[in-house]
Design a protein around this motif. Sequence first.
Motif, PDB file in Angstrom:
ATOM      1  N   PHE A   1      39.771  39.648  39.406  1.00 58.81           N
ATOM      2  CA  PHE A   1      39.493  38.769  40.546  1.00 58.81           C
ATOM      3  C   PHE A   1      40.575  37.699  40.654  1.00 58.81           C
ATOM      4  O   PHE A   1      40.813  36.961  39.699  1.00 58.81           O
ATOM      5  CB  PHE A   1      38.117  38.116  40.368  1.00 58.81           C
ATOM      6  N   ARG A   2      41.228  37.648  41.801  1.00 56.18           N
ATOM      7  CA  ARG A   2      42.245  36.611  42.018  1.00 56.18           C
ATOM      8  C   ARG A   2      42.158  36.129  43.454  1.00 56.18           C
ATOM      9  O   ARG A   2      42.119  36.946  44.383  1.00 56.18           O
ATOM     10  CB  ARG A   2      43.661  37.161  41.776  1.00 56.18           C
ATOM     11  N   HIS A   3      42.134  34.821  43.616  1.00 57.56           N
ATOM     12  CA  HIS A   3      42.072  34.278  44.967  1.00 57.56           C
ATOM     13  C   HIS A   3      43.470  34.242  45.559  1.00 57.56           C
ATOM     14  O   HIS A   3      44.149  33.226  45.539  1.00 57.56           O
ATOM     15  CB  HIS A   3      41.440  32.891  44.949  1.00 57.56           C
ATOM     16  N   GLU A   4      43.901  35.404  46.096  1.00 59.41           N
ATOM     17  CA  GLU A   4      45.219  35.505  46.714  1.00 59.41           C
ATOM     18  C   GLU A   4      45.026  35.766  48.189  1.00 59.41           C
ATOM     19  O   GLU A   4      43.920  36.040  48.648  1.00 59.41           O
ATOM     20  CB  GLU A   4      45.998  36.675  46.106  1.00 59.41           C
ATOM     21  N   ARG A   5      46.135  35.733  48.947  1.00 58.35           N
ATOM     22  CA  ARG A   5      46.034  36.045  50.372  1.00 58.35           C
ATOM     23  C   ARG A   5      45.918  37.566  50.519  1.00 58.35           C
ATOM     24  O   ARG A   5      46.819  38.298  50.143  1.00 58.35           O
ATOM     25  CB  ARG A   5      47.277  35.546  51.119  1.00 58.35           C
TER      26      ARG A   5
ATOM     27  N   VAL B   1      60.455  38.821  35.527  1.00 57.94           N
ATOM     28  CA  VAL B   1      59.955  37.875  34.522  1.00 57.94           C
ATOM     29  C   VAL B   1      58.445  38.004  34.323  1.00 57.94           C
ATOM     30  O   VAL B   1      57.890  37.528  33.370  1.00 57.94           O
ATOM     31  CB  VAL B   1      60.303  36.409  34.873  1.00 57.94           C
ATOM     32  N   ARG B   2      57.749  38.673  35.242  1.00 56.95           N
ATOM     33  CA  ARG B   2      56.295  38.870  35.200  1.00 56.95           C
ATOM     34  C   ARG B   2      55.538  37.564  35.469  1.00 56.95           C
ATOM     35  O   ARG B   2      56.031  36.482  35.180  1.00 56.95           O
ATOM     36  CB  ARG B   2      55.815  39.462  33.873  1.00 56.95           C
ATOM     37  N   GLY B   3      54.329  37.725  36.017  1.00 59.22           N
ATOM     38  CA  GLY B   3      53.579  36.565  36.476  1.00 59.22           C
ATOM     39  C   GLY B   3      52.716  35.883  35.432  1.00 59.22           C
ATOM     40  O   GLY B   3      52.003  34.939  35.732  1.00 59.22           O
TER      41      GLY B   3
HETATM   42  P1  ATP Z   1      52.288  41.192  41.716  1.00 55.94           P
HETATM   43  O1  ATP Z   1      53.696  40.897  41.410  1.00 55.94           O
HETATM   44  O2  ATP Z   1      52.116  42.416  42.537  1.00 55.94           O
HETATM   45  O3  ATP Z   1      51.523  40.009  42.187  1.00 55.94           O
HETATM   46  P2  ATP Z   1      51.305  40.641  39.096  1.00 55.94           P
HETATM   47  O4  ATP Z   1      52.520  40.363  38.328  1.00 55.94           O
HETATM   48  O5  ATP Z   1      50.485  39.503  39.562  1.00 55.94           O
HETATM   49  O6  ATP Z   1      51.642  41.596  40.335  1.00 55.94           O
HETATM   50  P3  ATP Z   1      49.820  41.785  36.922  1.00 55.94           P
HETATM   51  O7  ATP Z   1      49.069  40.577  36.638  1.00 55.94           O
HETATM   52  O8  ATP Z   1      50.842  42.211  35.961  1.00 55.94           O
HETATM   53  O9  ATP Z   1      50.414  41.715  38.375  1.00 55.94           O
HETATM   54  O10 ATP Z   1      48.815  42.995  37.179  1.00 55.94           O
HETATM   55  C1  ATP Z   1      49.152  44.342  36.921  1.00 55.94           C
HETATM   56  C2  ATP Z   1      49.012  45.205  38.144  1.00 55.94           C
HETATM   57  O11 ATP Z   1      47.788  44.960  38.819  1.00 55.94           O
HETATM   58  C3  ATP Z   1      50.047  44.948  39.223  1.00 55.94           C
HETATM   59  O12 ATP Z   1      51.225  45.632  38.916  1.00 55.94           O
HETATM   60  C4  ATP Z   1      49.372  45.515  40.435  1.00 55.94           C
HETATM   61  O13 ATP Z   1      49.501  46.910  40.489  1.00 55.94           O
HETATM   62  C5  ATP Z   1      47.953  45.141  40.207  1.00 55.94           C
HETATM   63  N1  ATP Z   1      47.599  43.918  40.943  1.00 55.94           N
HETATM   64  C6  ATP Z   1      47.860  42.638  40.596  1.00 55.94           C
HETATM   65  N2  ATP Z   1      47.353  41.787  41.500  1.00 55.94           N
HETATM   66  C7  ATP Z   1      46.750  42.554  42.451  1.00 55.94           C
HETATM   67  C8  ATP Z   1      46.001  42.258  43.638  1.00 55.94           C
HETATM   68  N3  ATP Z   1      45.782  41.020  44.026  1.00 55.94           N
HETATM   69  N4  ATP Z   1      45.526  43.304  44.360  1.00 55.94           N
HETATM   70  C9  ATP Z   1      45.720  44.574  43.962  1.00 55.94           C
HETATM   71  N5  ATP Z   1      46.386  44.907  42.848  1.00 55.94           N
HETATM   72  C10 ATP Z   1      46.900  43.917  42.093  1.00 55.94           C
END
Ligand code: ATP
Length: 436
Positions: free
Chosen positions: A111-115, A256-258
């Motif tokens: 669960f993430r509050h994204e757009r 760099v990954r999130g």
């Molecule tokens: P992104 O760069 O796409 O935001 P992230 O670095 O936030 O990805 P991770 O936290 O590494 O992503 O999550 C692993 C995988 O989960 C991502 O590669 C993607 O396939 C999926 N994912 C992440 N966020 C979402 C989302 N909001 N909706 C759908 N799939 C997601």
Amino acid sequence: MANIKRPNGTEDILPSASRDWQVLERMLRETADVYGFREIRVPTFEQTDLFCRSVGETTDVVQKEMYTVTAKESTFTLRPEGTAGTIRAMLQNGLLNEALPQRVYYILSCFRHERPQAGRLREFHQFGVEMAGSPHASADAEVISLAKNIIDMLGIKGIQLYINSIGCPTCRKAYHKALQDYFAASKDQLCETCLSRLEKNPMRILDCKSPICGEIAKDAPVILDYLCDDCSTHFEQLKKHLAQLSIDYQVNPKIVRGLDYYTKTVFEFVTTDIGAQGTVCGGGRYDGLIGQLGGPETPALGFGMGLERLLLTLRNQGVTLSEPDSCDLYIAPMGEAAAEKAFAMTAVLRREGIAAQTDVMGRSLRAQMKYADKMNAKFTLVLGDNEIAEGTADVKNMQSGDKSKVRLDDAFAEDFSAILLDSLFSTGEGLEALMK
Ligand code: ATP
Ligand code: MG
């Protein structure tokens, strides 16, 4: 009153789509098994602190995207990813005291509050793996090869694997300084969040979604130029192992990954077939995380694969995972006596594992046949007074139109499915055709 709709950024997985999910999930489990990963199931929510301490205070996830709920004076957060809870569970249950490496996998929603947009949801699903105990680059290659294997087995084409190393706390000291010097020049253009990151964690600026910060970061120094000997050797070994496994990759120093917990290896599998959100899988090594969460210092790594993005890629590439739904046999009764008999027959057939259906709507024969057609019935059987009187009925193969007679005799009722199967054999259809 208006009908209640599902929340923004969530999806209903309808019966027409759930077969694909089932096939995908089965395949993920089977592949994980082959690599020696065992399933772990963790809670949907955890103490908020767990994510602050692992994902990192300066990340977008913690700063902007967490669903935090307060219930009866306790505060919890719906998991935004799977690693933190999994490591917490491994520590709490002593898994790291067992044979190392520990290999676990999970399929869960995050669960993430994204757009919300294509490929970006507020509730999404991940298949993830975590492997704890090995500091060696062979472990990195093994985990990457698992992800690659899944992508290949699904028949997805044109996915690019990018790898990078983001070093360890030793190499980061000099790198952070270099970044701070670089960004100092354009300090007044950075977004507010990045301005605060400049002091605390300048590497996070490289992951900012604001186009202005992105533009400023374009020529920023790259971590690969700052790796210590240990990290550098590790990265070279990883490349050697990937070559050994014939896995194509590109080094991309911008990755760099999130999430804050990564060290050394990071990687992403990216497709260009689903628009801007093309990362279907992301992962890496997190050698400091287990110690940071209070466990024994243990090197570990893993990845998360976005299942919606995987399925979207498959759909856009025209790959189908599952057959359309169908039932094996539809029994269409005419009249009350026949309805009773059909009802009993379906019960017997279902016990035998045959997907049998009959009328529960009181429909006419015509309407029933229409329904059987919509259900994609493989075989149909019409049951009327004549059939009951004679104790036999025709089973019709809906694809070929062939008919074969089966006995309905009461004495044989229990054996009906066997007789039915026999008769299908004799028409050359066979057991397999019916059970498929
Ligand atoms: P992104 O760069 O796409 O935001 P992230 O670095 O936030 O990805 P991770 O936290 O590494 O992503 O999550 C692993 C995988 O989960 C991502 O590669 C993607 O396939 C999926 N994912 C992440 N966020 C979402 C989302 N909001 N909706 C759908 N799939 C997601
Ligand atoms: Mg993200």
